[in-house]
Structure formats: C-alpha cells, structure tokens
Design an enzyme around this catalytic site. Structure first.
Site, PDB file in Angstrom:
ATOM      1  N   CYS A 113       0.820  -1.222   0.000  1.00 33.82           N
ATOM      2  CA  CYS A 113       0.000   0.000   0.000  1.00 33.82           C
ATOM      3  C   CYS A 113       0.850   1.267   0.000  1.00 33.82           C
ATOM      4  O   CYS A 113       0.350   2.355  -0.282  1.00 33.82           O
ATOM      5  CB  CYS A 113      -0.947   0.009   1.194  1.00 33.82           C
ATOM      6  N   HIS A 254      -2.995   7.548   2.369  1.00 27.63           N
ATOM      7  CA  HIS A 254      -3.487   6.222   2.007  1.00 27.63           C
ATOM      8  C   HIS A 254      -4.835   5.948   2.669  1.00 27.63           C
ATOM      9  O   HIS A 254      -4.996   6.084   3.882  1.00 27.63           O
ATOM     10  CB  HIS A 254      -2.462   5.174   2.448  1.00 27.63           C
ATOM     11  N   ASN A 284      -9.868   0.265   0.300  1.00 30.28           N
ATOM     12  CA  ASN A 284      -8.412   0.359   0.262  1.00 30.28           C
ATOM     13  C   ASN A 284      -7.935  -0.190  -1.093  1.00 30.28           C
ATOM     14  O   ASN A 284      -8.035  -1.388  -1.344  1.00 30.28           O
ATOM     15  CB  ASN A 284      -7.840  -0.454   1.424  1.00 30.28           C
TER      16      ASN A 284
HETATM   17  O1  UT7 Z   1      -3.096  -0.692   3.949  1.00 31.45           O
HETATM   18  C1  UT7 Z   1      -2.890  -1.424   5.085  1.00 31.45           C
HETATM   19  C2  UT7 Z   1      -3.883  -2.551   5.014  1.00 31.45           C
HETATM   20  N1  UT7 Z   1      -4.607  -2.871   6.170  1.00 31.45           N
HETATM   21  C3  UT7 Z   1      -5.229  -2.000   7.008  1.00 31.45           C
HETATM   22  O2  UT7 Z   1      -5.157  -0.823   6.929  1.00 31.45           O
HETATM   23  C4  UT7 Z   1      -6.059  -2.605   8.093  1.00 31.45           C
HETATM   24  C5  UT7 Z   1      -5.832  -1.964   9.442  1.00 31.45           C
HETATM   25  N2  UT7 Z   1      -6.760  -2.510  10.393  1.00 31.45           N
HETATM   26  C6  UT7 Z   1      -8.055  -2.172  10.414  1.00 31.45           C
HETATM   27  O3  UT7 Z   1      -8.507  -1.375   9.631  1.00 31.45           O
HETATM   28  C7  UT7 Z   1      -8.924  -2.773  11.473  1.00 31.45           C
HETATM   29  O4  UT7 Z   1      -8.112  -3.463  12.414  1.00 31.45           O
HETATM   30  C8  UT7 Z   1      -9.997  -3.743  10.912  1.00 31.45           C
HETATM   31  C9  UT7 Z   1     -11.043  -2.938  10.132  1.00 31.45           C
HETATM   32  C10 UT7 Z   1      -9.349  -4.767   9.997  1.00 31.45           C
HETATM   33  C11 UT7 Z   1     -10.681  -4.465  12.039  1.00 31.45           C
HETATM   34  O5  UT7 Z   1     -11.264  -3.532  12.930  1.00 31.45           O
HETATM   35  P1  UT7 Z   1     -11.055  -3.688  14.501  1.00 31.45           P
HETATM   36  O6  UT7 Z   1     -11.853  -2.634  15.136  1.00 31.45           O
HETATM   37  O7  UT7 Z   1      -9.575  -3.717  14.741  1.00 31.45           O
HETATM   38  O8  UT7 Z   1     -11.722  -5.068  14.772  1.00 31.45           O
HETATM   39  P2  UT7 Z   1     -11.071  -6.374  15.393  1.00 31.45           P
HETATM   40  O9  UT7 Z   1     -10.104  -6.988  14.442  1.00 31.45           O
HETATM   41  O10 UT7 Z   1     -10.583  -6.033  16.766  1.00 31.45           O
HETATM   42  O11 UT7 Z   1     -12.322  -7.294  15.507  1.00 31.45           O
HETATM   43  C12 UT7 Z   1     -13.423  -6.966  16.309  1.00 31.45           C
HETATM   44  C13 UT7 Z   1     -14.514  -7.990  16.070  1.00 31.45           C
HETATM   45  C14 UT7 Z   1     -14.015  -9.414  16.093  1.00 31.45           C
HETATM   46  O12 UT7 Z   1     -15.003 -10.204  16.689  1.00 31.45           O
HETATM   47  P3  UT7 Z   1     -14.855 -10.696  18.217  1.00 31.45           P
HETATM   48  O13 UT7 Z   1     -13.550 -11.450  18.246  1.00 31.45           O
HETATM   49  O14 UT7 Z   1     -14.818  -9.434  19.013  1.00 31.45           O
HETATM   50  O15 UT7 Z   1     -16.057 -11.533  18.421  1.00 31.45           O
HETATM   51  C15 UT7 Z   1     -13.911  -9.754  14.625  1.00 31.45           C
HETATM   52  O16 UT7 Z   1     -14.051 -11.124  14.392  1.00 31.45           O
HETATM   53  O17 UT7 Z   1     -15.077  -7.766  14.769  1.00 31.45           O
HETATM   54  C16 UT7 Z   1     -15.074  -9.003  14.052  1.00 31.45           C
HETATM   55  N3  UT7 Z   1     -14.953  -8.730  12.645  1.00 31.45           N
HETATM   56  C17 UT7 Z   1     -16.009  -8.512  11.853  1.00 31.45           C
HETATM   57  N4  UT7 Z   1     -17.318  -8.500  12.090  1.00 31.45           N
HETATM   58  C18 UT7 Z   1     -18.146  -8.241  11.063  1.00 31.45           C
HETATM   59  C19 UT7 Z   1     -13.824  -8.635  11.904  1.00 31.45           C
HETATM   60  N5  UT7 Z   1     -14.148  -8.360  10.633  1.00 31.45           N
HETATM   61  C20 UT7 Z   1     -15.491  -8.295  10.574  1.00 31.45           C
HETATM   62  C21 UT7 Z   1     -16.398  -8.025   9.518  1.00 31.45           C
HETATM   63  N6  UT7 Z   1     -17.721  -8.004   9.819  1.00 31.45           N
HETATM   64  N7  UT7 Z   1     -16.025  -7.793   8.255  1.00 31.45           N
END
Ligand code: UT7
Length: 327
Positions: A113, A254, A284
């Site tokens: 990215c 980004h 993204n």
């Molecule tokens: O260019 C660089 C590329 N990557 C990025 O920029 C990604 C950077 N990270 C992020 O943007 C965030 O960490 C995410 C959007 C990927 C995730 O958000 P978060 O607030 O960090 O959520 P989390 O990973 O802490 O997950 C929270 C909950 C989990 O459930 P439990 O374990 O609390 O029951 C996940 O399983 O949200 C769940 N979850 C979802 N639920 C519904 C994860 N993805 C999804 C989804 N829909 N798509």
C-alpha cells in the site's frame, strides 16, 4: 538541481461496484459493521480478464493527457504494485508496451500500500539528478484477486484501481516535490502477508486449498503501526521543512480506514477537512490509493499553485513514507 514537479495526474477505477450489502451475502458481516469500523461503503472490482497493467495504462493515459506529454517522451516508468499481471516480467514493462513508451526503462516497486509513495520517491531521484526528464509514476493493484473471500477480516476492506502521476523538472524554484521520506520495519513482515506462492512456500495443492496464496492480516497490529508511523513520518517531513501543521494545505493519505485517518490527522494536528477522502467509494486500493486521491483532489480544483500537499502511505512490510510537495 531543479525539483521534480507533478505536471499531470490520472486515475482509473473499474466499473463494477461491490457494496457492503453485496458482501453481506458472501461473508458473516454487515453494512453497519463495515461502515462503523472502516468508513467503507463500496469498492470496485476489475472485469473478468482486466489486468493490473490495463488499469495502470488507463490511469497513465489520463495523466499523460493532462501533462501534455506523449508516451514516446517518457524516460522512466515506475509502477508500485504487488499484484502484477504475472510474477515475471514486471507490470511496468507491460504498461510501457501498452502505452508505446518506447524510450522509457520500466520497473516495479514492491511496497504494497506504500507502493506509490515509494515509486514517487524513486522517480523523484531520477528527475533531480537529471537522469530522466519525464517520468511516469503509477500505483496500481488488483487486490480483489488476492483476497480470500471467506475471510471477513480482509475481504471487506480492499478494492481495485490505479492512479498515475507524470513528473518533470520544475521550471519554478521551490515548486515541486520538496522531499520524500521512506521508512521500513521488516521485523513486522508477518503481520500482513500473502504467505504462499514465493520461495518460502511454493504453491501446492494443499496451500491452495487453504487459500494461503491470499492475503492474511493481523488487523489490529497493522492498525497500530499505521497510526504510529503515518504520524511519525509526517512529523519528520514537517520538521525537515520547518512547516507548522497550519502550513499544510492538503493531506493526501493512504485510504485504509477512516479511523486511521482520523487518528493520524488528530495527532499531527491537521483538521480532517484538509484531507481528501474517498475510501467510502473505493475502499483500500493499496498502491493506487494515494494517486487516485491526488487525482480526484486535483481535478476537483482543490490544489492551487503554491499549496503545500502532504502525501503519506503505509503498507505491508511494514513500509511507510511521506512526500511533501509544493504544488
Ligand atoms: O493498507 C494497510 C492494510 N490494512 C489495514 O489498513 C487494516 C488496518 N486494520 C483495520 O482497519 C482494522 O483493524 C480492521 C477494520 C481490519 C478491524 O477492525 P477492529 O476494530 O480492529 O476489529 P477487530 O479486528 O478487533 O475485531 C473486532 C470484532 C471481532 O469479533 P470478536 O472477536 O470481538 O467476536 C472480529 O471477528 O469484529 C469481528 N470482525 C467482523 N465482524 C463483522 C472482523 N471483521 C469483521 C467483519 N464483519 N467484516
């Protein structure tokens, strides 16, 4: 030595739109979750048969037209991508052929990215040293092709696209790319990978079945790194030029997650209104993200002569960087 100036921008996004509602039918997710946690509403997907170099060439044609530059005038083409049409040769050589940029030497830069900012920095060096008079910088990724559509942690975040910039030696002192700052921390390599398909884990029936040739991400760690390092690399750029945050007119950052953007802008004390935001429309788009945002801001007439534009990106590696530009 004259600075390198961005004399043309262009972008391309495929026609097919995938909304959050569409994704609800594929994985256990919801429009509300995606919107609230990321700010993304929809993303684009390349048509069957459409390749990264097709998208890159489309964005490049727009940038060349704006720059009044013919493909034959290009000395250099650098493409930031990690989703080239094939492992060998580079995406850049295919773009060179598609454009008919006969004189240009062409190669890819792999910084995920952060690819467009890395590519921009590379091209900047060639222009500053006089080794190139016209350079084409492209960020292009067909990320939907490397997503595991059963993994809700990643498949909701990314989309396809390309953005391009044409660089030339500046004819006005102090106008152009003032500096670029690139940083890498390879000890964080494992937090965002495509594990299989390289020399470490060649493709086998088993790892293909397990989708290990698709993106695997530790979202929380990537999030923390993105906020920390986009902040630090922007502060570094400000410090080098003695700029206060108030002297920055535009932020082109980004587009990964709205919460990342807000956290970074708050930390560097620049109002979010100065930031071009389109991740609701495209998600993204990896290396394409910064040049698409730049092109949209440019074509919307936001970027005025003499404005200070801060560009920054972060991606797998982890790799990050910034570019400070006097427009
Ligand atoms: O260019 C660089 C590329 N990557 C990025 O920029 C990604 C950077 N990270 C992020 O943007 C965030 O960490 C995410 C959007 C990927 C995730 O958000 P978060 O607030 O960090 O959520 P989390 O990973 O802490 O997950 C929270 C909950 C989990 O459930 P439990 O374990 O609390 O029951 C996940 O399983 O949200 C769940 N979850 C979802 N639920 C519904 C994860 N993805 C999804 C989804 N829909 N798509």
């Amino acid at each position: 030595m004259p600075l390198a100036q961005i004399i043309g921008t262009g972008s391309y996004a495929p026609a097919q739109v995938i909304t959050n509602r569409d994704l609800e039918k594929i994985v256990n997710t919801s429009d509300a979750w995606i919107t609230e946690r990321t700010g993304i509403k929809e993303r684009r997907k390349a048509a069957p048969g459409e390749t990264t170099s097709d998208m890159a060439a489309a964005a490049a044609r727009e940038a060349l037209a704006m720059a009044g530059t013919r493909p034959e005038e290009l000395d250099l083409i650098v493409v930031g991508t990690i989703t080239a049409d094939m492992p060998m040769p580079s995406c850049a050589v295919l773009v060179q052929a598609k454009l008919g940029a006969k004189r240009a030497f062409a190669f890819d830069v792999a910084a995920a990215c952060a690819g467009s900012v890395y590519a921009l920095s590379v091209a900047d060096q060639f222009i500053r040293t006089g080794q190139a008079k016209r350079a084409l910088v492209i960020g292009a990724d067909l990320f939907t092709g490397v997503l595991n559509w059963k993994d809700r942690n990643t498949c909701v975040l990314f989309g396809d696209g390309a953005g391009a910039m044409v660089l030339a030696p500046s004819e006005e002192e102090g106008r152009g790319i003032l500096s670029t700052h690139l940083r890498t921390d390879g000890t964080l390599a494992e937090i965002l990978t495509i594990p299989a398909g390289g020399s470490r884990e060649p493709l086998t029936e088993e790892n293909l079945r397990e989708q290990r040739h698709k993106v695997v991400m530790n979202g929380r760690e990537v999030f923390k790194c993105a906020v920390r390092e986009l902040t630090s690399v922007t502060r570094e750029a400000l410090r080098v030029h003695g700029f206060t945050p108030a002297q920055v007119d535009h932020v082109i950052v980004h587009q990964a997650n709205m919460r990342i953007l807000e956290a970074v802008l708050q930390r560097i004390e620049i109002p979010i209104e100065k930031c071009w935001i389109n991740l609701d429309k495209y998600g993204n788009t990896s290396a394409a993200s910064v040049p698409i945002a730049l092109d949209e801001a440019n074509r919307a007439g936001k970027l005025k002569r003499g404005d200070v534009v801060a560009m920054m990106a972060v991606g797998a590696g982890m790799a990050w960087g910034s570019a400070m530009v006097r427009w």
